[in-house]
Each structure stands twice: as structure tokens, then as C-alpha cells.
Design a protein around this motif. Sequence first.
Motif, PDB file in Angstrom:
ATOM      1  N   UNK A  41      53.706  46.737  26.810  1.00 39.88           N
ATOM      2  CA  UNK A  41      52.739  47.810  26.594  1.00 39.88           C
ATOM      3  C   UNK A  41      51.358  47.322  27.016  1.00 39.88           C
ATOM      4  N   UNK A  42      50.573  48.190  27.659  1.00 37.18           N
ATOM      5  CA  UNK A  42      49.198  47.838  28.004  1.00 37.18           C
ATOM      6  C   UNK A  42      48.382  49.106  28.171  1.00 37.18           C
ATOM      7  N   UNK A  43      47.061  48.954  28.064  1.00 37.71           N
ATOM      8  CA  UNK A  43      46.156  50.089  28.211  1.00 37.71           C
ATOM      9  C   UNK A  43      45.533  50.099  29.604  1.00 37.71           C
ATOM     10  N   UNK A  44      45.409  51.288  30.154  1.00 38.20           N
ATOM     11  CA  UNK A  44      44.805  51.456  31.468  1.00 38.20           C
ATOM     12  C   UNK A  44      43.304  51.681  31.316  1.00 38.20           C
ATOM     13  N   UNK A  45      42.619  51.928  32.412  1.00 37.51           N
ATOM     14  CA  UNK A  45      41.159  52.046  32.369  1.00 37.51           C
ATOM     15  C   UNK A  45      40.674  53.206  31.512  1.00 37.51           C
ATOM     16  N   UNK A  46      41.474  54.272  31.384  1.00 36.54           N
ATOM     17  CA  UNK A  46      41.055  55.405  30.555  1.00 36.54           C
ATOM     18  C   UNK A  46      41.473  55.256  29.096  1.00 36.54           C
ATOM     19  N   UNK A  47      42.050  54.099  28.743  1.00 37.28           N
ATOM     20  CA  UNK A  47      42.445  53.839  27.366  1.00 37.28           C
ATOM     21  C   UNK A  47      43.842  54.281  27.005  1.00 37.28           C
ATOM     22  N   UNK A  48      44.505  54.990  27.891  1.00 34.18           N
ATOM     23  CA  UNK A  48      45.873  55.431  27.603  1.00 34.18           C
ATOM     24  C   UNK A  48      46.836  54.249  27.700  1.00 34.18           C
ATOM     25  N   UNK A  49      47.979  54.376  27.032  1.00 35.31           N
ATOM     26  CA  UNK A  49      48.959  53.296  26.968  1.00 35.31           C
ATOM     27  C   UNK A  49      50.106  53.565  27.933  1.00 35.31           C
ATOM     28  N   UNK A  50      50.532  52.526  28.622  1.00 34.68           N
ATOM     29  CA  UNK A  50      51.699  52.589  29.492  1.00 34.68           C
ATOM     30  C   UNK A  50      52.705  51.550  29.015  1.00 34.68           C
ATOM     31  N   UNK A  51      53.992  51.830  29.232  1.00 34.61           N
ATOM     32  CA  UNK A  51      55.052  50.883  28.890  1.00 34.61           C
ATOM     33  C   UNK A  51      55.946  50.695  30.108  1.00 34.61           C
ATOM     34  N   UNK A  52      56.092  49.456  30.533  1.00 39.57           N
ATOM     35  CA  UNK A  52      56.925  49.117  31.679  1.00 39.57           C
ATOM     36  C   UNK A  52      58.001  48.127  31.258  1.00 39.57           C
ATOM     37  N   UNK A  53      59.018  47.987  32.107  1.00 35.06           N
ATOM     38  CA  UNK A  53      60.005  46.938  31.877  1.00 35.06           C
ATOM     39  C   UNK A  53      59.296  45.591  31.979  1.00 35.06           C
ATOM     40  N   UNK A  54      59.579  44.690  31.035  1.00 35.28           N
ATOM     41  CA  UNK A  54      58.900  43.390  30.999  1.00 35.28           C
ATOM     42  C   UNK A  54      59.569  42.422  31.970  1.00 35.28           C
ATOM     43  N   UNK A  55      59.488  42.769  33.267  1.00 38.09           N
ATOM     44  CA  UNK A  55      60.205  42.001  34.289  1.00 38.09           C
ATOM     45  C   UNK A  55      59.471  42.164  35.613  1.00 38.09           C
ATOM     46  N   UNK A  56      58.940  41.073  36.119  1.00 38.08           N
ATOM     47  CA  UNK A  56      58.254  41.117  37.406  1.00 38.08           C
ATOM     48  C   UNK A  56      59.292  41.148  38.526  1.00 38.08           C
ATOM     49  N   UNK A  57      59.214  42.098  39.461  1.00 37.31           N
ATOM     50  CA  UNK A  57      60.225  42.198  40.514  1.00 37.31           C
ATOM     51  C   UNK A  57      60.153  41.052  41.530  1.00 37.31           C
ATOM     52  N   UNK A  58      59.098  40.252  41.476  1.00 42.40           N
ATOM     53  CA  UNK A  58      58.984  39.128  42.420  1.00 42.40           C
ATOM     54  C   UNK A  58      59.939  38.004  42.050  1.00 42.40           C
ATOM     55  N   UNK A  59      59.731  37.386  40.873  1.00 42.70           N
ATOM     56  CA  UNK A  59      60.586  36.271  40.463  1.00 42.70           C
ATOM     57  C   UNK A  59      61.127  36.435  39.045  1.00 42.70           C
ATOM     58  N   UNK A  60      61.008  37.613  38.486  1.00 41.87           N
ATOM     59  CA  UNK A  60      61.607  37.863  37.180  1.00 41.87           C
ATOM     60  C   UNK A  60      60.826  37.372  35.987  1.00 41.87           C
ATOM     61  N   UNK A  61      59.576  36.982  36.174  1.00 37.30           N
ATOM     62  CA  UNK A  61      58.766  36.501  35.052  1.00 37.30           C
ATOM     63  C   UNK A  61      58.432  37.658  34.105  1.00 37.30           C
ATOM     64  N   UNK A  62      58.254  37.375  32.820  1.00 36.91           N
ATOM     65  CA  UNK A  62      57.837  38.431  31.887  1.00 36.91           C
ATOM     66  C   UNK A  62      56.403  38.865  32.191  1.00 36.91           C
ATOM     67  N   UNK A  63      56.210  40.132  32.423  1.00 37.93           N
ATOM     68  CA  UNK A  63      54.867  40.650  32.688  1.00 37.93           C
ATOM     69  C   UNK A  63      53.975  40.553  31.460  1.00 37.93           C
ATOM     70  N   UNK A  64      54.587  40.477  30.283  1.00 36.21           N
ATOM     71  CA  UNK A  64      53.796  40.363  29.058  1.00 36.21           C
ATOM     72  C   UNK A  64      53.042  39.046  28.973  1.00 36.21           C
ATOM     73  N   UNK A  65      53.388  38.068  29.829  1.00 37.95           N
ATOM     74  CA  UNK A  65      52.663  36.799  29.868  1.00 37.95           C
ATOM     75  C   UNK A  65      51.470  36.854  30.828  1.00 37.95           C
TER      76      UNK A  65
END
Length: 366
Positions: A41-65
Amino acid sequence: MDVVSEGVTPWIRNAWYVGCAADEVGTGPLGRTICGEKMVFFRTTDGSVSALEDFCPHRGAPLSLGFVRDGALVCGYHGLAADCRGKVSDMPGQRVGGFPAIRRYPVIERYGFIWVWPGDAEAADPAKLHHLEWAESPQWAYGGGYYHIDCDYRLMVDNLMDLTHETYVHASSIGQKEIDEAPVKTRATPEEVVTSRFMDAIVAPPFWQMALRGAGLPDDGLVDRWQICRFTLPSHVMIEVGVALQGRGGYDAEDAAKASSIVVDFITPETETSHHYFWGMARRFAIADAALTDTIREGQGRIFGEDLEMLERQQANLSRYPDRKLLKLNIDAGGVRSRMMIERAIAAEQPGAEAQETETEEMVAL
């Protein structure tokens, strides 16, 4: 413990769950597993929240890090950036415009929580989010907290739909022998399962003596007490609780003669043996008293901490002896019927399945 088919997850997927409290998502990302799905979960520039899969498509690292920069989520491994829709937008020195989008989960920020839909995004309907009157009415005050609990979320549902355990687990706060002695009634509709107890002319236990004082009422007389537990899908339990001065109408007494609250329980599955527990109390007395809100929150935290230890040890036993059959008694009716409602909803989500219109009774002496 349940009859969910082998290979089928033991939770409903197409539903709104509390993913986190709104204030948990600040300037950086928050990683959390919901219904077996690793999300960030993270907030964008307008303050709204987005939720993505916690998986970077490059090498599979957790995006939450990673971190948030200009409203985009940046992977902390090699700097790949994704926008609020999951579209890969940038990476230092690389061309990533053709990368597939990262899975995005529908979210709603409402009532002080971030709600997430872990199932089919096309089926996500904001109208299916429960309306919580206490969360938007000035006539209520609320305070709560969060626990991570290492047990099947359905064990917590069982716990909350049968409050007989209060006499034993919470003997020093909300428990009393009259809970055991009062008959429990259970009823079920297509929308909810309800269990209720009413105890007249009793001495209030310590927690409720404190609540009476907070409401400006005497704490040394007899009271009429009630507990009405309401389970709704996917796994929420709201418990109407309170005490009223004896003979003033009990549950229906005027506000000036009672301390009335709703115990709020949002139970979000994490894995098959763990869940997120968002707890709190909404009350209709002394709503402007912030110190009382803190006192109640601290008291609730201790009470639910006692449940935590019991539930985690229960899960350890059940995991150790998975084939042991457990007994069912009349006091278990609320929990069993709640599980049946969950199981029907899970079955209805399976490919080619049709919702069951009848239920198979599996209890004794309800």
C-alpha cells in the motif's frame, strides 16, 4: 474444523477486507499479506491510496522495501518505478515501457481504514462495503488498535460469537459467572448470524464499572447487561455491549441511564494459520472525553491480548493434531453458523459452482 474442499482457500476472495488503518500508510510503502496475497500500500501525490502486488517484475524483489517518489512506488533493489495503476513508468538507464503492469488491487479509504478487495477486480463494488453508522456520526466516539495473531481467522470468529469464554479468559475485567448462567440465543438470516445474552440485576464487572463512571453513572449498584454479537461476511463481528442501571429498560434504556458500546472486530485472513485483527470500541457516552477513550483502548488492548495467547496456543494444538475431532455444544451455535455462511460463500466463488440455497445442519443440541 471446516469442510472447505481440498485445494480451495479457506476465505472469501471477492469481498472488502480491512487491509490497514488509514494512518498506517504515510510517506512510505506498507507491505501486508491479505488472503494469501502479498500487497503493498502507498499514497500517491494527491493523497489517495493504491495497492499493488508486492513483487517487482524486474527481479522479484518486494516493492514494500522501496520508497515513494513523486507519487510513484520505487523498487529498493534497482530503482524500477511503478505508478498508482501498476504501470511501470521508469528505471534508471533502462527501457521499461514494455514491462507488463503490476497487479493492482481495488481499494477504498473510508471510516478510518483502507479496505482492499483481493479477488476479481472487475467484481469489486464499493456499494458492497458495509455502512458503519458509528464511524461517521458525531454521536459516537471510537478508539481501537491492531494485533497480528498466529491462528486461523475462523478461530477468532468462533471466539467472538461465543462470549462464554469471558468468565474464564477475562475473569479480572469483563468476565462474571452470570455469563455462564444466562441463556444464549442464536438466529441466522441470509445476511448475518446473531447470538445474544441478557443478564438482569447483576453487579457490573470491573471494566463496566469503569465505563459507568466514565458515563457519569454510579458504579456500585445493580445493572442490567447485554451482549449481542453480529457476524457478517466476509469475517466481521460487531458486538453490541453495555450495562444500564437496573430497571431502567436494559438494552432499550435511554442514553442517560446506560453505558452502551459496539465492540468492533475486523478480522482479515493473512495465511491459513494467521490473521490481522483490527479491534476497537465505538461508544455513545462521554464522547468528548479523550482520556476515557484512551483508558478504554488500553483496557481493550489488555483484554484482547488475553485472547491472543489463548488463540495462538489453540492453533498450535490444532496444527499438532489436525485429525482430532472437536465437540460442538449449544454455545458454539453462533460460530458454527458463521462458518457455514463463510463456506457457502467460498463454494459460490468456485468455477461452475452454484450458491447453495439450503444448509446442512452439522450441530448437536442447538
